[in-house]
Design a protein around this motif. Sequence first.
Motif, PDB file in Angstrom:
ATOM      1  N   GLN A   1       0.417  -1.089   0.242  1.00 35.95           N
ATOM      2  CA  GLN A   1      -0.272   0.323   0.003  1.00 35.95           C
ATOM      3  C   GLN A   1       0.848   1.665   0.164  1.00 35.95           C
ATOM      4  OE1 GLN A   1      -3.270   0.297   3.054  1.00 35.95           O
ATOM      5  NE2 GLN A   1      -3.070  -2.930   2.360  1.00 35.95           N
ATOM      6  N   CYS A   2       2.251   0.836   0.756  1.00 39.27           N
ATOM      7  CA  CYS A   2       2.341   2.343   0.446  1.00 39.27           C
ATOM      8  C   CYS A   2       4.194   1.994  -0.599  1.00 39.27           C
ATOM      9  CB  CYS A   2       3.303   2.329   1.969  1.00 39.27           C
ATOM     10  SG  CYS A   2       3.697   4.588   2.174  1.00 39.27           S
ATOM     11  N   LEU A   3       4.667   1.028   0.459  1.00 40.27           N
ATOM     12  CA  LEU A   3       6.248   1.173  -0.515  1.00 40.27           C
ATOM     13  C   LEU A   3       6.442   0.811  -1.859  1.00 40.27           C
ATOM     14  CD1 LEU A   3       7.966  -0.956   2.317  1.00 40.27           C
ATOM     15  CD2 LEU A   3       8.126   1.753   1.708  1.00 40.27           C
ATOM     16  N   ASP A   4       5.560  -0.322  -2.605  1.00 42.10           N
ATOM     17  CA  ASP A   4       5.865  -0.351  -3.602  1.00 42.10           C
ATOM     18  C   ASP A   4       3.867  -0.143  -4.246  1.00 42.10           C
ATOM     19  OD1 ASP A   4       6.309  -1.903  -6.552  1.00 42.10           O
ATOM     20  OD2 ASP A   4       5.427  -3.509  -6.318  1.00 42.10           O
ATOM     21  N   TRP A   5       5.038   1.465  -4.902  1.00 40.97           N
ATOM     22  CA  TRP A   5       3.544   2.423  -5.430  1.00 40.97           C
ATOM     23  C   TRP A   5       2.739   2.257  -6.972  1.00 40.97           C
ATOM     24  CZ3 TRP A   5       1.033   5.446  -2.292  1.00 40.97           C
ATOM     25  CH2 TRP A   5       0.227   6.554  -2.575  1.00 40.97           C
ATOM     26  N   ASP A   6       4.275   1.594  -7.461  1.00 39.81           N
ATOM     27  CA  ASP A   6       4.090   1.466  -9.155  1.00 39.81           C
ATOM     28  C   ASP A   6       4.080   0.417  -9.121  1.00 39.81           C
ATOM     29  OD1 ASP A   6       6.141   0.674  -8.344  1.00 39.81           O
ATOM     30  OD2 ASP A   6       7.216   1.434 -10.406  1.00 39.81           O
ATOM     31  N   HIS A   7       3.778  -1.062  -8.013  1.00 35.17           N
ATOM     32  CA  HIS A   7       3.353  -2.588  -7.658  1.00 35.17           C
ATOM     33  C   HIS A   7       4.112  -3.109  -9.356  1.00 35.17           C
ATOM     34  CE1 HIS A   7      -0.115  -1.080  -5.458  1.00 35.17           C
ATOM     35  NE2 HIS A   7      -0.506  -0.794  -6.114  1.00 35.17           N
ATOM     36  N   ASN A   8       4.902  -2.970  -9.026  1.00 37.06           N
ATOM     37  CA  ASN A   8       6.064  -3.033  -9.580  1.00 37.06           C
ATOM     38  C   ASN A   8       6.970  -4.431  -9.469  1.00 37.06           C
ATOM     39  OD1 ASN A   8       7.943  -1.891  -9.393  1.00 37.06           O
ATOM     40  ND2 ASN A   8       8.982  -1.045 -10.930  1.00 37.06           N
ATOM     41  N   GLY A   9       6.973  -4.667  -7.950  1.00 33.11           N
ATOM     42  CA  GLY A   9       7.330  -5.671  -7.007  1.00 33.11           C
ATOM     43  C   GLY A   9       8.746  -5.485  -7.553  1.00 33.11           C
ATOM     44  N   ARG A  10       9.432  -4.183  -7.499  1.00 32.67           N
ATOM     45  CA  ARG A  10      10.521  -4.044  -6.940  1.00 32.67           C
ATOM     46  C   ARG A  10      10.745  -2.489  -6.374  1.00 32.67           C
ATOM     47  NH1 ARG A  10      10.435  -6.909 -11.464  1.00 32.67           N
ATOM     48  NH2 ARG A  10       9.910  -5.011 -12.996  1.00 32.67           N
ATOM     49  N   LEU A  11      11.958  -2.026  -5.927  1.00 31.13           N
ATOM     50  CA  LEU A  11      12.158  -0.175  -4.871  1.00 31.13           C
ATOM     51  C   LEU A  11      13.076   0.038  -5.027  1.00 31.13           C
ATOM     52  CD1 LEU A  11       9.700   0.599  -3.391  1.00 31.13           C
ATOM     53  CD2 LEU A  11      11.129   0.159  -0.798  1.00 31.13           C
ATOM     54  N   THR A  12      13.080   0.745  -6.116  1.00 32.79           N
ATOM     55  CA  THR A  12      14.372   1.963  -6.819  1.00 32.79           C
ATOM     56  C   THR A  12      14.622   3.519  -5.034  1.00 32.79           C
ATOM     57  OG1 THR A  12      13.091   3.198  -8.092  1.00 32.79           O
ATOM     58  CG2 THR A  12      13.821   2.080  -8.860  1.00 32.79           C
ATOM     59  N   PHE A  13      15.349   2.614  -5.549  1.00 35.06           N
ATOM     60  CA  PHE A  13      15.933   3.927  -4.505  1.00 35.06           C
ATOM     61  C   PHE A  13      15.476   5.455  -4.317  1.00 35.06           C
ATOM     62  CE2 PHE A  13      18.671   7.976  -3.016  1.00 35.06           C
ATOM     63  CZ  PHE A  13      19.191   7.307  -1.688  1.00 35.06           C
ATOM     64  N   ASN A  14      15.130   6.267  -5.398  1.00 27.24           N
ATOM     65  CA  ASN A  14      14.334   7.183  -5.808  1.00 27.24           C
ATOM     66  C   ASN A  14      12.758   7.116  -4.818  1.00 27.24           C
ATOM     67  OD1 ASN A  14      16.275   8.836  -6.690  1.00 27.24           O
ATOM     68  ND2 ASN A  14      15.264   8.427  -8.994  1.00 27.24           N
ATOM     69  N   GLU A  15      11.837   5.523  -5.355  1.00 31.20           N
ATOM     70  CA  GLU A  15      10.554   5.018  -4.746  1.00 31.20           C
ATOM     71  C   GLU A  15      10.557   4.637  -3.270  1.00 31.20           C
ATOM     72  OE1 GLU A  15       9.004   3.032  -9.038  1.00 31.20           O
ATOM     73  OE2 GLU A  15      10.556   1.629  -7.001  1.00 31.20           O
ATOM     74  N   LEU A  16      11.782   4.782  -2.848  1.00 29.96           N
ATOM     75  CA  LEU A  16      11.662   4.540  -1.184  1.00 29.96           C
ATOM     76  C   LEU A  16      12.283   6.082  -0.073  1.00 29.96           C
ATOM     77  CD1 LEU A  16      12.989   2.226   1.354  1.00 29.96           C
ATOM     78  CD2 LEU A  16      15.131   2.735   0.601  1.00 29.96           C
ATOM     79  N   CYS A  17      12.404   6.340  -1.316  1.00 27.73           N
ATOM     80  CA  CYS A  17      13.163   8.524  -0.522  1.00 27.73           C
ATOM     81  C   CYS A  17      11.390   8.075  -0.745  1.00 27.73           C
ATOM     82  CB  CYS A  17      13.521   9.252  -1.698  1.00 27.73           C
ATOM     83  SG  CYS A  17      15.352   8.464  -1.520  1.00 27.73           S
ATOM     84  N   ALA A  18      10.706   8.382  -1.801  1.00 26.83           N
ATOM     85  CA  ALA A  18       9.352   8.710  -1.786  1.00 26.83           C
ATOM     86  C   ALA A  18       8.211   8.286  -0.411  1.00 26.83           C
ATOM     87  CB  ALA A  18       8.809   8.938  -3.099  1.00 26.83           C
ATOM     88  N   ALA A  19       7.829   7.279  -0.859  1.00 27.89           N
ATOM     89  CA  ALA A  19       7.841   5.808   0.290  1.00 27.89           C
ATOM     90  C   ALA A  19       8.182   6.454   1.291  1.00 27.89           C
ATOM     91  CB  ALA A  19       7.911   5.117  -0.049  1.00 27.89           C
ATOM     92  N   CYS A  20       8.910   6.571   1.748  1.00 25.94           N
ATOM     93  CA  CYS A  20       9.835   7.348   3.361  1.00 25.94           C
ATOM     94  C   CYS A  20       8.934   8.496   3.856  1.00 25.94           C
ATOM     95  CB  CYS A  20      10.973   7.153   3.182  1.00 25.94           C
ATOM     96  SG  CYS A  20      11.924   5.797   3.330  1.00 25.94           S
ATOM     97  N   ARG A  21       8.941   9.463   2.839  1.00 23.82           N
ATOM     98  CA  ARG A  21       7.908  10.324   2.830  1.00 23.82           C
ATOM     99  C   ARG A  21       6.474  10.696   3.250  1.00 23.82           C
ATOM    100  NH1 ARG A  21      12.228  12.965  -0.893  1.00 23.82           N
ATOM    101  NH2 ARG A  21      10.918  12.602  -2.532  1.00 23.82           N
ATOM    102  N   ARG A  22       6.090   9.611   2.838  1.00 23.48           N
ATOM    103  CA  ARG A  22       5.308   9.834   2.827  1.00 23.48           C
ATOM    104  C   ARG A  22       4.598   8.730   4.354  1.00 23.48           C
ATOM    105  NH1 ARG A  22       5.256   7.479  -2.799  1.00 23.48           N
ATOM    106  NH2 ARG A  22       5.003   5.756  -2.161  1.00 23.48           N
ATOM    107  N   LEU A  23       5.289   7.863   4.501  1.00 26.69           N
ATOM    108  CA  LEU A  23       5.356   7.085   5.789  1.00 26.69           C
ATOM    109  C   LEU A  23       5.737   8.344   7.028  1.00 26.69           C
ATOM    110  CD1 LEU A  23       7.393   3.785   5.031  1.00 26.69           C
ATOM    111  CD2 LEU A  23       5.276   4.091   6.601  1.00 26.69           C
ATOM    112  N   GLY A  24       6.596   9.259   6.640  1.00 35.63           N
ATOM    113  CA  GLY A  24       7.202  10.066   8.246  1.00 35.63           C
ATOM    114  C   GLY A  24       8.226   9.764   9.006  1.00 35.63           C
ATOM    115  N   TYR A  25       9.603   8.699   7.986  1.00 33.32           N
ATOM    116  CA  TYR A  25      10.605   8.238   7.993  1.00 33.32           C
ATOM    117  C   TYR A  25      11.317   9.377   8.264  1.00 33.32           C
ATOM    118  CZ  TYR A  25      14.567   5.830   8.145  1.00 33.32           C
ATOM    119  OH  TYR A  25      15.771   5.627   9.122  1.00 33.32           O
TER     120      TYR A  25
END
Length: 699
Positions: free
Chosen positions: A137-161
């Motif tokens: 629901q949050c980390l794999d935002w584009d649902h492709n099964g993989r998480l790049t560094f840029n996607e991780l940064c955006a997901a962490c901002r959504r999480l509040g990390y």
Amino acid sequence: RGTGFCSKTDFLRACRNVGFTGDAAKLFRKLQPETGRRLITLRDFDTKAYLALSRGDYRMLSESNKPAERSLLYMSFEERQSSGFFHQIRRAWDASDREEFAKACHAEEPDWVIDTVEEFELLCLRKYGSITQAWRQCLDWDHNGRLTFNELCAACRRLGYAGDLKALWAEFGGKEHGHLTLKELDPQADELIKSFLELLTLRYGHLDIAWKKGFGKDPHDTLDRGELEKALAVLGYPHSAKKLFKALIPDKGKVLLTIWDLDPSCSRERARGGGAAAGAVSEPKSPGHVGKRGHTLGAEDGTVGPPAGPSAGAVSWVKHLRNAMRNQFGSTTAAWRAALGLQSDAPFVQFGRILRECQFQGSVKELWREISSTADKAGTAADPASRGKDAEASPPGGENDLSMTSLAAIDPQVQAIVNSTRECLLARFGTLLKAWKQCMAVARQKKAESCNKDGLANAQNGAGVAKGQPRIDEANFDSFCQHFELDLKNPQRSFKLLLARPMQQRCLVMGDFEALLLGVPVADRPTVWGEADPIPPEVVSRQFFEQQQKDFSGKNKAVTSLDGFRAMLIKQFGSLWSAWRNFLDEDRNGVLTQQEFGKCCQQYGFRSVNAVWSLLDAAQTGQISLSNLDPAVTELFGELDRLLNERYGSVRKGWTKCFENPEPRSPQVDQKKFVRQCKVLGFSGNAAQLYKLVRPESG
């Protein structure tokens, strides 16, 4: 605290603190968004406040309730300008920047921040209940099964990390492989889900079939933890079903699973209207991650199914195809005949028909290469001389590629059974046509003996089924094999492989014996099948042909009576109920006008339309219903409909719970189970008669 969820205990305590005098427990139940949810959020409590907070509009939290504003007609120019949204939101932003507002909203900087890997995982657990759901629901935002560094940064901002993102990336192994998967974040959950989806793939091949047959659920139904544990125990799931349920549950506090929660990639494919192959996975695009890949949930980069390759644990694509053929048609022979007829060999282009008909979700090229290698080893490849111009239709690549494939290459065990059955019949009777006639003779003899034993006169000259085309059921086929002492290892298996529609058909017709021609060269088929008996020379005369023409014309009788019309419908569709639903009442509105009746009769060549209509519409209302065509089934089904609605609320739910779910669990209900469950339901009519009246087709 700080999870965004509120339990019933917390809600009751908060209501007491604010001095609420009403029934707080009843209010909590009213605020629950859906059945089975044990927690509520701000969105459930105040949707407007939730939406305002999500877009940064703090006015709804800071401003007091003001009286209704004046109409714009009574405002000055300055008042109208200041009442616009731009000026209001600017004032709200200015108010939110003040120190007093920050203290009132508890928005001051906390003493500690979430900046370690352990706190990152705890944050995911607090907000989403599990690492799996945080991934979906949050980390794999584009649902492709993989998480790049840029996607991780955006997901962490959504999480509040608020920690070091590069250190977090390196801690999970992102530098080594170039991306992250669920396996790096939660190996245990990845193994649980991967084993679960692979089990469904091996057993059923298709998520819809697994949900319906494996769990006995309707696509709109839900699954609780007890039902999941019971089903997985039957399937032989090697891990903890309780932990799997916790990993699959979509929201914290929810206690029910739906078909959409099992695999996100299948859910998106179902939403688009396509097939949903269980366990849809794909190889990562990064070459550095090969060999260490977990189950890439939601992978949609073109390849679905189990991982391919020469590894010892790789699942066979041919086995997946066989499962898809059996699940869709009941047997591999039925699937082959439905897609290709009696072709012994098929080129690559025609082979695609089988894949489309069976909704095969996998790598077609890998499947073709595996069939090629299997055919090379077993020697089942087609003769190059018989390939013809279709030989150029094969896919490119691979040393073992062949131009044609056959049923023997896909399912050699079934082809061996078909060959042994054919050879046994030919050795005993000479041709398949003579074998069918002998089988019919045994069936007639058995029917006559059964009628004489029961004291019934004038036994019908048939095979134990309805009038019309001769049919052979499984019991008669078994008696035929025993009577002639045929050396068949499993007559029941041979019988099922001959059926053209094993999932609906119960009896063999003469055309089903054509399945035994699979694997026979086209030039030899007339000899194997056998021709009709020649006409004796003494009857080849003018008088003989005139009598034949007279007899043939005498069979072409117009239907002028209501009983004759009903008999014709029963012969064609199996029952009047089936004829009404599938032929007469095409628009399913429950009534039939004379114009619609005439079109249906014209389509099937029925004559004397006006005469039959006058008999059906005796009251001359201009329309008829099922009660005019078959009063008996209307009366019986009306009682069953009333009982299902009274006990279960609807016929659909009643059918699922009363007829499909009881053992043996199956969406197809035979007569014995139907009669038994009607007694349990309290049905007072003749359940066996109702079953025959509503059967979908003859046989």
